[in-house]
Design a protein around this motif. Structure first.
Motif, PDB file in Angstrom:
ATOM      1  N   ALA A 338       0.837  -1.200   0.000  1.00  0.00           N
ATOM      2  CA  ALA A 338       0.000   0.000   0.000  1.00  0.00           C
ATOM      3  C   ALA A 338       0.874   1.252   0.000  1.00  0.00           C
ATOM      4  O   ALA A 338       1.796   1.370   0.819  1.00  0.00           O
ATOM      5  CB  ALA A 338      -0.916   0.026   1.221  1.00  0.00           C
ATOM      6  N   PRO A 339       0.611   2.217  -0.907  1.00  0.00           N
ATOM      7  CA  PRO A 339       1.338   3.491  -0.873  1.00  0.00           C
ATOM      8  C   PRO A 339       0.849   4.346   0.296  1.00  0.00           C
ATOM      9  O   PRO A 339      -0.345   4.380   0.609  1.00  0.00           O
ATOM     10  CB  PRO A 339       0.990   4.135  -2.216  1.00  0.00           C
ATOM     11  N   VAL A 340       1.767   5.020   0.966  1.00  0.00           N
ATOM     12  CA  VAL A 340       1.433   5.877   2.104  1.00  0.00           C
ATOM     13  C   VAL A 340       2.216   7.174   1.987  1.00  0.00           C
ATOM     14  O   VAL A 340       3.156   7.295   1.180  1.00  0.00           O
ATOM     15  CB  VAL A 340       1.761   5.196   3.451  1.00  0.00           C
ATOM     16  N   ARG A 341       1.815   8.131   2.816  1.00  0.00           N
ATOM     17  CA  ARG A 341       2.563   9.391   2.895  1.00  0.00           C
ATOM     18  C   ARG A 341       3.267   9.430   4.242  1.00  0.00           C
ATOM     19  O   ARG A 341       2.626   9.503   5.290  1.00  0.00           O
ATOM     20  CB  ARG A 341       1.638  10.590   2.756  1.00  0.00           C
ATOM     21  N   ALA A 342       4.592   9.355   4.220  1.00  0.00           N
ATOM     22  CA  ALA A 342       5.410   9.359   5.441  1.00  0.00           C
ATOM     23  C   ALA A 342       6.480  10.424   5.281  1.00  0.00           C
ATOM     24  O   ALA A 342       7.590  10.148   4.840  1.00  0.00           O
ATOM     25  CB  ALA A 342       6.041   7.989   5.668  1.00  0.00           C
ATOM     26  N   ASP A 343       6.127  11.662   5.644  1.00  0.00           N
ATOM     27  CA  ASP A 343       7.070  12.762   5.431  1.00  0.00           C
ATOM     28  C   ASP A 343       7.603  13.356   6.728  1.00  0.00           C
ATOM     29  O   ASP A 343       8.376  14.298   6.705  1.00  0.00           O
ATOM     30  CB  ASP A 343       6.402  13.882   4.619  1.00  0.00           C
ATOM     31  N   ARG A 344       7.183  12.789   7.881  1.00  0.00           N
ATOM     32  CA  ARG A 344       7.678  13.303   9.153  1.00  0.00           C
ATOM     33  C   ARG A 344       8.026  12.152  10.083  1.00  0.00           C
ATOM     34  O   ARG A 344       7.289  11.185  10.193  1.00  0.00           O
ATOM     35  CB  ARG A 344       6.637  14.207   9.821  1.00  0.00           C
ATOM     36  N   ALA A 345       9.163  12.292  10.737  1.00  0.00           N
ATOM     37  CA  ALA A 345       9.602  11.288  11.703  1.00  0.00           C
ATOM     38  C   ALA A 345       9.208  11.716  13.108  1.00  0.00           C
ATOM     39  O   ALA A 345       9.173  12.911  13.425  1.00  0.00           O
ATOM     40  CB  ALA A 345      11.111  11.096  11.621  1.00  0.00           C
ATOM     41  N   TYR A 346       8.919  10.735  13.940  1.00  0.00           N
ATOM     42  CA  TYR A 346       8.616  10.973  15.353  1.00  0.00           C
ATOM     43  C   TYR A 346       9.352   9.913  16.154  1.00  0.00           C
ATOM     44  O   TYR A 346       8.929   8.766  16.235  1.00  0.00           O
ATOM     45  CB  TYR A 346       7.113  10.891  15.599  1.00  0.00           C
ATOM     46  N   GLY A 347      10.494  10.306  16.714  1.00  0.00           N
ATOM     47  CA  GLY A 347      11.339   9.316  17.367  1.00  0.00           C
ATOM     48  C   GLY A 347      11.842   8.311  16.349  1.00  0.00           C
ATOM     49  O   GLY A 347      12.432   8.665  15.332  1.00  0.00           O
ATOM     50  N   ASP A 348      11.573   7.009  16.603  1.00  0.00           N
ATOM     51  CA  ASP A 348      12.013   5.950  15.686  1.00  0.00           C
ATOM     52  C   ASP A 348      10.885   5.497  14.773  1.00  0.00           C
ATOM     53  O   ASP A 348      10.945   4.408  14.211  1.00  0.00           O
ATOM     54  CB  ASP A 348      12.566   4.766  16.474  1.00  0.00           C
ATOM     55  N   ARG A 349       9.853   6.318  14.598  1.00  0.00           N
ATOM     56  CA  ARG A 349       8.718   5.943  13.766  1.00  0.00           C
ATOM     57  C   ARG A 349       8.406   7.042  12.750  1.00  0.00           C
ATOM     58  O   ARG A 349       8.853   8.174  12.876  1.00  0.00           O
ATOM     59  CB  ARG A 349       7.481   5.674  14.638  1.00  0.00           C
ATOM     60  N   TRP A 350       7.632   6.634  11.741  1.00  0.00           N
ATOM     61  CA  TRP A 350       7.117   7.590  10.774  1.00  0.00           C
ATOM     62  C   TRP A 350       5.681   7.955  11.137  1.00  0.00           C
ATOM     63  O   TRP A 350       4.902   7.106  11.570  1.00  0.00           O
ATOM     64  CB  TRP A 350       7.130   7.017   9.354  1.00  0.00           C
ATOM     65  N   ILE A 351       5.346   9.241  10.940  1.00  0.00           N
ATOM     66  CA  ILE A 351       3.956   9.661  11.052  1.00  0.00           C
ATOM     67  C   ILE A 351       3.317   9.478   9.678  1.00  0.00           C
ATOM     68  O   ILE A 351       3.729  10.114   8.709  1.00  0.00           O
ATOM     69  CB  ILE A 351       3.850  11.131  11.498  1.00  0.00           C
ATOM     70  N   ILE A 352       2.324   8.598   9.600  1.00  0.00           N
ATOM     71  CA  ILE A 352       1.650   8.317   8.334  1.00  0.00           C
ATOM     72  C   ILE A 352       0.420   9.223   8.248  1.00  0.00           C
ATOM     73  O   ILE A 352      -0.549   9.045   8.991  1.00  0.00           O
ATOM     74  CB  ILE A 352       1.236   6.842   8.232  1.00  0.00           C
ATOM     75  N   SER A 353       0.460  10.178   7.338  1.00  0.00           N
ATOM     76  CA  SER A 353      -0.649  11.126   7.208  1.00  0.00           C
ATOM     77  C   SER A 353      -1.688  10.669   6.182  1.00  0.00           C
ATOM     78  O   SER A 353      -2.822  11.157   6.202  1.00  0.00           O
ATOM     79  CB  SER A 353      -0.114  12.510   6.830  1.00  0.00           C
ATOM     80  N   GLN A 354      -1.316   9.757   5.296  1.00  0.00           N
ATOM     81  CA  GLN A 354      -2.256   9.239   4.305  1.00  0.00           C
ATOM     82  C   GLN A 354      -1.923   7.782   4.002  1.00  0.00           C
ATOM     83  O   GLN A 354      -0.766   7.381   4.033  1.00  0.00           O
ATOM     84  CB  GLN A 354      -2.187  10.044   2.994  1.00  0.00           C
TER      85      GLN A 354
END
Length: 396
Positions: A338-354
């Motif tokens: 699945a394509p996602v939008r991951a343009d910001r990191a939070y600690g050791d994770r990505w914030i998935i906005s879409q």
């Protein structure tokens, strides 16, 4: 003979049936083994919205809230220094004494000139009043009276000019005692007793800095600023407090500064060379633990995301064109990319906005063996828990 032929035919038919039966069993066993070999065992993370604080970490140097350079406004010889270097001084406190002899003489002279001008004005007024009575009985000519009135006006103008000269002399005499323009901590003196100072010099005699509160100017890319504004306007982000963004200060040695700062304002101009916007933070400094020029890190709590989707960074892969993707374990028991939008990191994770919704199962291990539509067996399911506080930053 016919009986023997029928026996051979029956034997051949039995052999053929046995061969076919054995062949069918082999194919069935191969299919079972093949299915087992193509099924990939994976661990998944069950997605659920989380509440997290958007935090950005920026660095900068501290500066005093108020800074005043002490400079002479007249020329002369310094007679004495009236303060201790590094001490606290108050606004109006004397700092240096310049030899006042010449300025005292100028002041006394201006007083004498003014007194003489006032005496002449008084005499001219008396003469003008006398001529005013005489002109009524033709005791003096009209011209003599007009001349007397003109003298009064001239003497009055001289008095005004001489009063201004006296005030100038008084101000310059006051400048022989140099005082502190603000309250704060004074630094090193650049002159000692006996030094000649001038009104036009560019070198400060000393510098006073008010450090009960400190300024911290930091910069951030304008593109991040625009993103935040859009997310606040759409309601995706909410202010973390009534006072706006709060700031946590981390010292040079990594220790936490106990007093929180507040974001005072952001500049209205984008730096054309760096494409960044300057943010000013005000930090309380009651114990004077912070010093001007000190390098610190500022963590800005910019807002709260009530519906954040977080996935481990290792679970996100990127295509050659930069598109972020994750593997999902579908309800049909198969893997789907699945394509996602991951343009910001939070600690050791990505914030998935879409691209993700609550309940999706993101593959966190075993993704390297997957193909789209391949069967998967979930061996471990983890809940999406809030990670330790981290800084959200744009991916670039």
């Amino acid at each position: 003979m016919h009986a023997r032929f029928r026996m051979r035919l029956g034997f051949c038919q039995g052999s053929i049936l046995l061969i076919l039966a054995l062949s069918g069993c082999a194919r069935h066993q191969a299919d079972v083994l093949g299915d087992r070999a193509s099924t990939v065992e994976v661990s998944v993370l069950s997605m659920a919205p989380q509440k997290l604080v958007e935090r950005t970490e920026l660095s900068g140097r501290l500066s005093a809230l108020n800074v005043a350079d002490v400079r002479p406004q007249i020329s002369g010889i310094v007679q004495k220094r009236l303060f201790t270097e590094g001490s606290e001084v108050s606004a109006g406190q004397p700092l240096y004494q310049i030899d006042p002899a010449m300025y005292q003489a100028t002041y006394d002279q201006a007083r004498g000139v003014l007194a003489k001008a006032e005496a002449m004005l008084s005499d001219a007024k008396t003469k003008s009043s006398r001529f005013a009575e005489l002109v009524k009985i033709n005791g003096v000519s009209k011209q003599d009276y007009d001349d007397a009135v003109a003298v009064v006006n001239e003497d009055r103008a001289d008095v005004l000019a001489d009063r201004a000269s006296l005030e100038t002399a008084r101000i310059n005499l006051g400048y022989t005692r140099i005082t502190s323009p603000i309250s704060g901590q004074i630094g090193v003196s650049s002159v000692t007793a006996g030094a000649l100072v001038t009104a036009e010099q560019t070198t400060a005699l000393a510098t006073v800095q008010a450090i009960d509160h400190m300024y911290l100017d930091v910069t951030r890319p304008s593109v991040n600023w625009l993103r935040l504004r859009k997310e606040f306007n759409t309601g995706h982000l909410k202010q973390s407090g009534n006072q706006g963004a709060t700031v946590h200060i981390v010292m040079e040695d990594g220790s936490d500064y106990p007093q929180p700062g507040t974001l005072a304002f952001s500049d209205i101009t984008v730096d054309q060379t760096t494409g960044s916007v300057t943010l000013r933070v005000v930090v309380p400094n009651p114990e004077h633990e912070l010093l001007p020029g000190m390098f610190v890190r500022a963590e800005l709590d910019e807002g709260v995301d009530e519906q954040a989707m977080l996935v481990p960074q290792l679970a996100v892969t990127r295509t050659p064109d930069g598109q972020a993707t994750v593997w999902l374990a579908g309800a049909d028991g198969k893997a789907h990319q699945a394509p996602v939008r991951a343009d910001r990191a939070y600690g050791d994770r990505w914030i998935i906005s879409q691209g993700l919704k609550a309940g999706d199962r993101v593959v966190t291990s075993g993704a390297g063996q997957l193909q789209d539509g391949a069967p998967v067996k979930v061996t471990d399911t983890q809940a999406s828990n809030a990670p330790a506080a981290g800084s959200a930053a744009a991916h670039g």
